[in-house]
Design a protein around this motif. Structure first.
Motif, PDB file in Angstrom:
ATOM      1  N   MET A 146     -14.159  13.160  10.875  1.00  0.00           N
ATOM      2  CA  MET A 146     -13.769  12.513  10.999  1.00  0.00           C
ATOM      3  C   MET A 146     -12.704  12.374  10.023  1.00  0.00           C
ATOM      4  O   MET A 146     -12.645  12.428   9.123  1.00  0.00           O
ATOM      5  CB  MET A 146     -13.925  11.429  11.070  1.00  0.00           C
ATOM      6  CG  MET A 146     -13.453  10.048  11.318  1.00  0.00           C
ATOM      7  SD  MET A 146     -14.023   7.869  11.900  1.00  0.00           S
ATOM      8  CE  MET A 146     -14.502   8.014  10.073  1.00  0.00           C
ATOM      9  N   LYS A 147     -11.590  12.816  10.554  1.00  0.00           N
ATOM     10  CA  LYS A 147      -9.712  12.641   9.489  1.00  0.00           C
ATOM     11  C   LYS A 147      -9.722  10.717   9.035  1.00  0.00           C
ATOM     12  O   LYS A 147     -10.027   9.775   9.745  1.00  0.00           O
ATOM     13  CB  LYS A 147      -9.164  12.902  10.629  1.00  0.00           C
ATOM     14  CG  LYS A 147      -7.631  13.066   9.704  1.00  0.00           C
ATOM     15  CD  LYS A 147      -6.063  12.991  10.370  1.00  0.00           C
ATOM     16  CE  LYS A 147      -5.387  13.711   9.739  1.00  0.00           C
ATOM     17  NZ  LYS A 147      -3.547  14.080   9.818  1.00  0.00           N
ATOM     18  N   THR A 148      -9.448  11.357   7.523  1.00  0.00           N
ATOM     19  CA  THR A 148      -9.679   9.538   6.973  1.00  0.00           C
ATOM     20  C   THR A 148      -8.014   9.320   7.153  1.00  0.00           C
ATOM     21  O   THR A 148      -7.445   9.477   7.224  1.00  0.00           O
ATOM     22  CB  THR A 148      -9.632  10.322   5.351  1.00  0.00           C
ATOM     23  OG1 THR A 148     -11.127  10.327   5.389  1.00  0.00           O
ATOM     24  CG2 THR A 148      -9.718   8.143   4.803  1.00  0.00           C
ATOM     25  N   PRO A 149      -7.753   8.106   7.254  1.00  0.00           N
ATOM     26  CA  PRO A 149      -6.579   7.433   7.138  1.00  0.00           C
ATOM     27  C   PRO A 149      -5.451   7.781   6.667  1.00  0.00           C
ATOM     28  O   PRO A 149      -6.207   7.568   5.205  1.00  0.00           O
ATOM     29  CB  PRO A 149      -6.437   6.478   7.626  1.00  0.00           C
ATOM     30  CG  PRO A 149      -8.037   5.993   8.102  1.00  0.00           C
ATOM     31  CD  PRO A 149      -8.590   6.990   6.973  1.00  0.00           C
ATOM     32  N   VAL A 150      -4.178   8.653   5.767  1.00  0.00           N
ATOM     33  CA  VAL A 150      -3.268   9.208   5.406  1.00  0.00           C
ATOM     34  C   VAL A 150      -2.350   7.673   4.818  1.00  0.00           C
ATOM     35  O   VAL A 150      -2.772   6.469   5.300  1.00  0.00           O
ATOM     36  CB  VAL A 150      -2.370   9.927   5.081  1.00  0.00           C
ATOM     37  CG1 VAL A 150      -1.238  10.459   4.710  1.00  0.00           C
ATOM     38  CG2 VAL A 150      -3.377  11.009   6.716  1.00  0.00           C
ATOM     39  N   THR A 151      -2.496   7.396   3.496  1.00  0.00           N
ATOM     40  CA  THR A 151      -2.184   6.260   2.883  1.00  0.00           C
ATOM     41  C   THR A 151      -0.695   6.233   2.527  1.00  0.00           C
ATOM     42  O   THR A 151      -1.079   6.983   1.942  1.00  0.00           O
ATOM     43  CB  THR A 151      -2.933   5.779   1.437  1.00  0.00           C
ATOM     44  OG1 THR A 151      -4.200   5.682   1.551  1.00  0.00           O
ATOM     45  CG2 THR A 151      -2.527   4.475   1.192  1.00  0.00           C
ATOM     46  N   HIS A 152       0.166   5.421   2.854  1.00  0.00           N
ATOM     47  CA  HIS A 152       1.247   5.548   2.022  1.00  0.00           C
ATOM     48  C   HIS A 152       1.582   4.933   0.728  1.00  0.00           C
ATOM     49  O   HIS A 152       0.917   4.027   0.818  1.00  0.00           O
ATOM     50  CB  HIS A 152       2.043   5.677   3.142  1.00  0.00           C
ATOM     51  CG  HIS A 152       2.299   6.113   4.264  1.00  0.00           C
ATOM     52  ND1 HIS A 152       2.948   7.296   4.340  1.00  0.00           N
ATOM     53  CD2 HIS A 152       1.373   5.917   5.387  1.00  0.00           C
ATOM     54  CE1 HIS A 152       2.329   8.028   5.306  1.00  0.00           C
ATOM     55  NE2 HIS A 152       1.490   7.151   6.352  1.00  0.00           N
ATOM     56  N   ILE A 153       2.875   5.393  -0.141  1.00  0.00           N
ATOM     57  CA  ILE A 153       2.874   5.160  -1.323  1.00  0.00           C
ATOM     58  C   ILE A 153       4.007   3.466  -1.034  1.00  0.00           C
ATOM     59  O   ILE A 153       5.327   4.330  -0.007  1.00  0.00           O
ATOM     60  CB  ILE A 153       3.057   5.613  -2.418  1.00  0.00           C
ATOM     61  CG1 ILE A 153       2.234   6.406  -2.860  1.00  0.00           C
ATOM     62  CG2 ILE A 153       3.717   4.905  -3.791  1.00  0.00           C
ATOM     63  CD1 ILE A 153       1.125   5.102  -3.447  1.00  0.00           C
ATOM     64  N   ASN A 154       4.052   2.538  -1.008  1.00  0.00           N
ATOM     65  CA  ASN A 154       5.876   1.702  -1.602  1.00  0.00           C
ATOM     66  C   ASN A 154       5.501   0.935  -2.645  1.00  0.00           C
ATOM     67  O   ASN A 154       4.359  -0.109  -3.021  1.00  0.00           O
ATOM     68  CB  ASN A 154       5.073   0.603  -0.606  1.00  0.00           C
ATOM     69  CG  ASN A 154       6.683  -0.233  -0.285  1.00  0.00           C
ATOM     70  OD1 ASN A 154       7.403   0.388  -0.891  1.00  0.00           O
ATOM     71  ND2 ASN A 154       6.850  -1.106   0.372  1.00  0.00           N
ATOM     72  N   LEU A 155       6.315   1.274  -3.450  1.00  0.00           N
ATOM     73  CA  LEU A 155       6.397   0.273  -5.291  1.00  0.00           C
ATOM     74  C   LEU A 155       6.701  -0.638  -4.950  1.00  0.00           C
ATOM     75  O   LEU A 155       6.973  -1.353  -6.570  1.00  0.00           O
ATOM     76  CB  LEU A 155       6.930   1.845  -6.114  1.00  0.00           C
ATOM     77  CG  LEU A 155       6.154   2.769  -6.816  1.00  0.00           C
ATOM     78  CD1 LEU A 155       7.065   3.544  -7.478  1.00  0.00           C
ATOM     79  CD2 LEU A 155       4.927   2.189  -7.328  1.00  0.00           C
ATOM     80  N   LEU A 156       7.052  -1.439  -4.000  1.00  0.00           N
ATOM     81  CA  LEU A 156       8.632  -1.826  -4.275  1.00  0.00           C
ATOM     82  C   LEU A 156       6.784  -3.577  -4.012  1.00  0.00           C
ATOM     83  O   LEU A 156       7.507  -4.744  -3.830  1.00  0.00           O
ATOM     84  CB  LEU A 156       9.333  -2.128  -2.548  1.00  0.00           C
ATOM     85  CG  LEU A 156      10.590  -2.346  -2.574  1.00  0.00           C
ATOM     86  CD1 LEU A 156      11.434  -2.055  -1.415  1.00  0.00           C
ATOM     87  CD2 LEU A 156      11.411  -2.758  -3.989  1.00  0.00           C
ATOM     88  N   GLN A 157       6.019  -2.893  -3.644  1.00  0.00           N
ATOM     89  CA  GLN A 157       4.897  -4.216  -3.819  1.00  0.00           C
ATOM     90  C   GLN A 157       4.276  -5.019  -4.119  1.00  0.00           C
ATOM     91  O   GLN A 157       4.625  -4.625  -6.192  1.00  0.00           O
ATOM     92  CB  GLN A 157       3.084  -4.098  -3.118  1.00  0.00           C
ATOM     93  CG  GLN A 157       3.935  -2.784  -1.999  1.00  0.00           C
ATOM     94  CD  GLN A 157       2.068  -2.676  -1.223  1.00  0.00           C
ATOM     95  OE1 GLN A 157       1.293  -2.466  -2.370  1.00  0.00           O
ATOM     96  NE2 GLN A 157       2.010  -2.444  -0.065  1.00  0.00           N
ATOM     97  N   ARG A 158       4.971  -6.159  -4.658  1.00  0.00           N
ATOM     98  CA  ARG A 158       5.028  -7.064  -5.764  1.00  0.00           C
ATOM     99  C   ARG A 158       2.866  -6.857  -6.481  1.00  0.00           C
ATOM    100  O   ARG A 158       2.543  -6.369  -5.327  1.00  0.00           O
ATOM    101  CB  ARG A 158       4.905  -8.159  -5.446  1.00  0.00           C
ATOM    102  CG  ARG A 158       6.770  -8.345  -4.840  1.00  0.00           C
ATOM    103  CD  ARG A 158       7.187  -8.152  -5.987  1.00  0.00           C
ATOM    104  NE  ARG A 158       8.771  -7.793  -5.493  1.00  0.00           N
ATOM    105  CZ  ARG A 158       9.526  -7.199  -5.009  1.00  0.00           C
ATOM    106  NH1 ARG A 158       9.168  -5.957  -4.353  1.00  0.00           N
ATOM    107  NH2 ARG A 158      10.960  -6.797  -4.469  1.00  0.00           N
TER     108      ARG A 158
END
Lengths: 316, 200
Positions: free
Chosen positions: B1-13
């Motif tokens: 099963m393929k693991t969901p890909v995580t994306h990066i967002n450095l705007l997150q506080r």
């Protein structure tokens, strides 16, 4: 951390604080089986520095304003680290990572914006301690840049990094079960990412100014190419030993800004298959013939194009 | 099963801190709004209750005023009825007094002093249900004769006893009594026991 399926595409700005800015608009909401369509590409020379809002405004006028905006940071503006995954709930992960970083670096990472992503091994190597990538950028610097971007009419929804942009490109080229290495040359060095099932497992960056390669004599150039090839082989070896479930059998080399002969060297020297990156396999470039015909422009835009794939479902 | 890909967002506080802060702020705001709303409703209800209380108090005052007026009228009516009854009760005595006046007029040729003394003595007597029709003084004031009617023989006897008590200073005494059933019930309230009498 994603934006779900409601996003129709992205306009991505890269190198906004460097000598050369590039922006692309990519439509990711396309019919099943179709490739994401590049709507616009623009490159803008900049005087550099942190306050060139006018050049940024000019750049943005030549791309799609209707799409949400994403900014990819220069490699010097953030730090990427592999860390053990704290055994805490996901909602507490950022705070825990921040605490771990500040404890080991004597407060160096206290005032940063932090994001993270797992290195997935729980299925293939359940006994192995879990690890993740942590990304940090100074909060004060990012706040200042946000002010400059707002001044230029740029209101990004996402700030991303180069490694995940390259990861997205590599993931689009992956074949089922394989581990893929993507090599991308830019003005300052050579970046490598190693992916499996769309996830990033290893990254490397060799600082090697392109200008040195361009002016180097043949013997020096061979030595520089060997250095890159050696680092690549070592990395492939690391991947093979650390993640035996993802054998790296192919190396894909992205277009370079200048023809420096790297792909030819790797093809002849490496004991595995080396292929040039064909952006046409991933993107529909019919609306941007300049991009389709210019390897140099492709080299400049490979990072923003990869970042724009974050909400796309693509298959090679 | 393929693991969901995580994306990066450095705007997150720092999401947890802000989430808690915003949650607290929202809770405080909601509490304030709710309290304000509830307070407004409470004040409204209190004002409505006070208004109803004032209305009821006003209605009570009006009812009390009307009751006071009606009570006064009833009192006046009761007083009038009592006066009427009293007048009715005094009517026989008025008739008796008239009879005495007539008798005095008829006796103007006799001994006025003796007649006046006898009359004075008799007018001080009052026996309910008994009235005089004739008073005769003769024999130079030595003889007195009373005629009248009464509701019953008992009242005649009581009257005779009290008359003798009054006449005692005049050395007069009524020793004889003639009673007979009254021919007509002229006396108010006279029933079947009404009598006419003659005392002398």
């Amino acid at each position: 951390m994603g934006f779900g399926a409601s996003i129709k595409g992205w306009t991505v700005v890269d190198g906004e604080d460097g000598p050369s800015m590039c922006a692309v608009s990519l439509k990711t909401a396309v019919r099943a089986g179709a490739r994401p369509q590049v709507l616009a590409v623009s490159e803008q020379a900049s005087a550099g520095g942190d306050t060139d809002a006018a050049a940024l405004r000019d750049l943005m006028e030549r791309v799609d304003h209707g799409l949400p905006t994403l900014v990819t940071l220069a490699r010097t503006r953030y730090r990427l680290r592999v860390m053990p995954e704290p055994a805490v709930p996901q909602r507490e992960m950022s705070a825990s990572l921040q605490w771990s970083l500040s404890a080991e670096s004597d407060g160096l990472f206290e005032d940063v914006n932090l994001a993270w992503m797992r290195i997935p091994t729980e299925e293939q190597l359940p006994a192995r301690p879990r690890q993740l990538y942590a990304v940090m950028t100074p909060k004060a610097w990012l706040t200042g840049r946000l002010a400059v971007w707002r001044q230029a009419g740029l209101r990004p929804k996402v700030v991303d990094i180069r490694e995940t942009a390259l990861r997205n490109i590599a993931a689009a080229h992956e074949r089922p079960g394989e581990g893929l290495a993507l090599v991308a040359v830019d003005a300052d060095g050579v970046g490598m990412v190693f992916t499996h099932q769309g996830s990033l497992y290893l990254d490397r960056y060799i600082e090697q100014p392109l200008a040195e390669l361009q002016v180097a004599d043949p013997a020096t150039r061979v030595r520089l190419h060997e250095r890159i090839a050696l680092q690549l082989l070592r990395s492939i070896d690391v991947v093979g030993r650390s993640y035996p479930f993802m054998p790296v059998t192919r190396v894909v080399v992205a277009p370079a800004p200048e023809a420096v002969g790297l792909i030819e060297f790797l093809t002849t020297q490496l004991p595995l298959k080396v292929e040039p990156l064909d952006l046409n396999q991933v993107f529909d470039l019919t609306k941007v013939p300049a991009l389709a015909q210019s390897p140099a422009l492709q080299a400049r835009c490979v990072v923003p194009l990869g970042a724009a794939l974050r909400s796309a479902k693509v298959a090679a | 099963m393929k693991t969901p890909v995580t994306h990066i967002n450095l705007l997150q506080r720092a999401a947890p801190v802000h989430t808690v802060a915003w949650s607290l702020a929202a809770l405080v705001a909601a509490t304030a709004i709710g309290g304000s709303f509830y307070g407004t409703q409470l004040r409204g209800r209190a004002q409505e209750a006070m208004r109803q209380r004032d209305e009821v108090a006003q209605q009570l005052k009006e009812v009390q005023a009307r009751m006071a007026v009606q009570t006064g009228e009833q009192a006046k009516s009761a007083q009038a009825i009592a006066l009427r009854k009293e007048l009715d009760a005094l009517q026989p005595q008025a008739q008796a007094a008239q009879a005495l006046i007539d008798a005095v007029r008829r006796a103007q040729g006799g001994q006025t002093d003796e007649f006046a003394r006898a009359l004075t003595a008799m007018t001080g007597l009052n026996e309910p249900g008994l009235w005089l029709t004739a008073l005769t003084v003769s024999a130079g004031g030595k003889r007195l004769e009373l005629q009248g009617e009464a509701a019953s023989g008992a009242s005649v006897l009581r009257y005779a006893r009290r008359a003798n008590d009054s006449l005692q200073p005049l050395t007069l005494r009524l020793d004889s009594l003639e009673l007979q059933p009254a021919a007509g019930a002229t006396a108010p309230g006279a029933g079947t026991g009404a009598v006419s009498f003659r005392l002398y």
